[in-house]
Write a protein that holds these residues in place. Structure first.
Motif, mmCIF file in Angstrom:
data_model
loop_
_atom_site.group_PDB
_atom_site.id
_atom_site.type_symbol
_atom_site.label_atom_id
_atom_site.label_comp_id
_atom_site.label_asym_id
_atom_site.label_seq_id
_atom_site.Cartn_x
_atom_site.Cartn_y
_atom_site.Cartn_z
ATOM 1 N N ASP A 1 57.418 -58.934 -97.660
ATOM 2 C CA ASP A 1 58.826 -58.726 -97.311
ATOM 3 C C ASP A 1 59.016 -58.756 -95.798
ATOM 4 N N ASP A 2 60.160 -59.270 -95.370
ATOM 5 C CA ASP A 2 60.467 -59.317 -93.939
ATOM 6 C C ASP A 2 60.509 -57.923 -93.334
ATOM 7 N N GLU A 3 60.992 -56.950 -94.093
ATOM 8 C CA GLU A 3 61.081 -55.584 -93.567
ATOM 9 C C GLU A 3 59.692 -55.034 -93.254
ATOM 10 N N VAL A 4 58.717 -55.343 -94.115
ATOM 11 C CA VAL A 4 57.352 -54.867 -93.892
ATOM 12 C C VAL A 4 56.764 -55.498 -92.641
ATOM 13 N N ASP B 1 58.458 -56.657 -90.071
ATOM 14 C CA ASP B 1 59.165 -56.117 -88.907
ATOM 15 C C ASP B 1 58.653 -54.732 -88.522
ATOM 16 N N LEU B 2 58.271 -53.932 -89.502
ATOM 17 C CA LEU B 2 57.738 -52.602 -89.210
ATOM 18 C C LEU B 2 56.318 -52.677 -88.633
ATOM 19 N N THR B 3 55.616 -53.761 -88.928
ATOM 20 C CA THR B 3 54.235 -53.922 -88.448
ATOM 21 C C THR B 3 54.176 -54.482 -87.034
ATOM 22 N N SER C 1 55.579 -66.388 -98.214
ATOM 23 C CA SER C 1 56.969 -66.027 -97.941
ATOM 24 C C SER C 1 57.777 -67.245 -97.511
#
Length: 426
Positions: free
Chosen positions: A188-191, A193-195, A381
């Motif tokens: 996921d893009d959110e994952v 971005d958090l990394t 992705s």
């Protein structure tokens, strides 16, 4: 003087008999009258066969030629054969090592021609008991068959031995206790971005470039300034090596405007110099630590005053493994496990492992596995997003597949389209 191991055996005269003789692999071959045309022709034939066999003589006794000896000969052949066009070794030979280790431990002293289907099935079952996945077990069995097939071509193994081993089928899904690994999902893009904040700038840029281009992890690692064609609105990157080059397939990766903006600072270097160098990342890491330093400069070590002695110097470029490990470490910093699995203040990882119970260590292992993602998931992705917006043909073009059925592996089916059909018809 040292012994010349790679020297060609000499054509000599046997004084007692007056015959020509050549010694190959410790055995004397008499060729007939010395310096005659027939003896010279026989010598050339024997030397040609010896060179074709990889400078190895035939086994002295077929009944005494064991599995261990076959593995040793095939290993030398594989290390020389499985190389790229530039001479660097591929991973093919190293990937054989686990299978051959089990085979040699179990049947190393067995004559090759006595190794039959029942023995191969026993090795297959050992792979299963070691916890290997079904697909990996089948790959290892194929590696053993490939070795025996090579032995037949070198006249080291009887053809009947290979035909008997070919009757052993691979493990089928649902017909064995060996597990199947889950399919690699997109991340996921959110994952991602958090990394990213937990990665050093160069590594974060590598992730972003792979995210925008759908390139393989290894292709991002070996980007060089001279491999880019920057004449058009979109750039074209042609990697120096890629996964399918041994099939004479071409690989070209199109770079769009967003990825170009990230790449530009790394292209101001020599054409043959890699864009993403581990040595530069280490400098970034030291600078980052220096900016976060709370100890006054008057105390402790000053920057660049003492060089750390590393066991191994950083390579010219990242590898698939080092790139993946860097992302996994960033994931561990981004997604902290709950207490008591998390590190205590000032606690090292080794100290945490010693503090936890065996059950907690297993729980920590599962937590880390569930909250880590690998760079190859970025490719999945990109494939899934491309399929939803442009179709499966576009996925094959972006990811460099010659067939769309290969693209199916990397792109999830468009469930949104199926849902629309179900609303209209079902």
């Amino acid at each position: 003087m040292p012994r010349l191991r790679n020297a060609v055996p000499k054509y000599r005269k046997h004084k007692a008999t007056g015959q020509a003789v050549v010694t190959i692999a410790g055995f004397d071959h008499y060729l007939g009258k010395f310096n005659s045309k027939a003896s010279r022709m026989l010598y050339d034939r024997l030397i040609g066969e010896w060179l074709a066999a990889g400078r190895q003589g035939p086994p002295p006794d077929p009944d005494a030629f064991t599995i261990t000896e076959l593995i040793a000969r095939y290993w030398r052949y594989a290390q020389a054969y499985y190389r790229r066009a530039d001479g660097t070794p591929t991973d093919t030979a190293e990937n054989m090592r686990p299978a051959f280790r089990v085979l040699r431990k179990t049947y190393g002293d067995t004559p090759v021609d006595d190794f039959g289907p029942i023995a191969l099935k026993a090795v297959q079952q050992q792979f299963v008991e070691l916890g290997q996945a079904r697909k990996y077990v089948n790959e290892n069995i194929d590696r053993i068959k490939r070795m025996v097939r090579w032995g037949v071509s070198e006249e080291l193994v009887n053809e009947s031995t290979l035909r008997r081993l070919e009757t052993v089928n691979g493990l089928r899904k649902g017909k064995t206790t060996a597990h199947d690994n889950p399919e690699i999902p997109p991340v996921d893009d959110e994952v991602v971005d958090l990394t990213l904040p937990h990665l050093l700038p160069t590594l974060a840029d590598m992730v972003q470039i792979q995210r925008l281009t759908g390139a393989r992890p290894g292709e991002v690692c070996i980007m060089r300034a001279g491999d880019f064609d920057r004449r058009g609105e979109t750039w074209v990157f042609v990697p120096e090596r890629h996964k399918t080059e041994h099939h004479n397939k071409k690989r070209a990766i199109v770079i769009g405007p967003r990825a170009q903006k990230i790449l530009e600072p790394y292209l101001n270097r020599d054409d043959l110099e890699y864009c993403f160098k581990p040595s530069e990342v280490i400098e970034e890491q030291l600078e980052d630590r220096h900016t976060k330093r709370v100890t006054p400069l008057s105390c402790g070590c000053k920057p660049s005053k003492r060089k750390r002695r590393r066991k191994r110097a950083p390579g010219d470029c990242y590898t698939n493994d080092s790139y993946r490990r860097a992302i996994h470490r960033a994931c561990d910093r981004a997604f902290l496990p709950p207490a008591p699995l998390a590190k205590l203040k000032g606690e090292s990882n080794n100290a945490r492992v010693k503090r936890l119970t065996e059950k907690q260590r297993d729980e920590l292992k599962v937590w880390l596995s569930d909250h880590r993602w690998s760079p190859n998931q970025l490719r999945h992705s990109m494939g899934t997003q491309t399929r939803e917006e442009f179709g499966i043909e576009a996925v094959a073009a972006v990811l460099g597949h010659s067939r769309t059925d290969t693209s199916e592996i990397y792109a999830l089916r468009n469930l949104k389209l199926a849902a629309e059909v179900a609303k209209a018809i079902g």
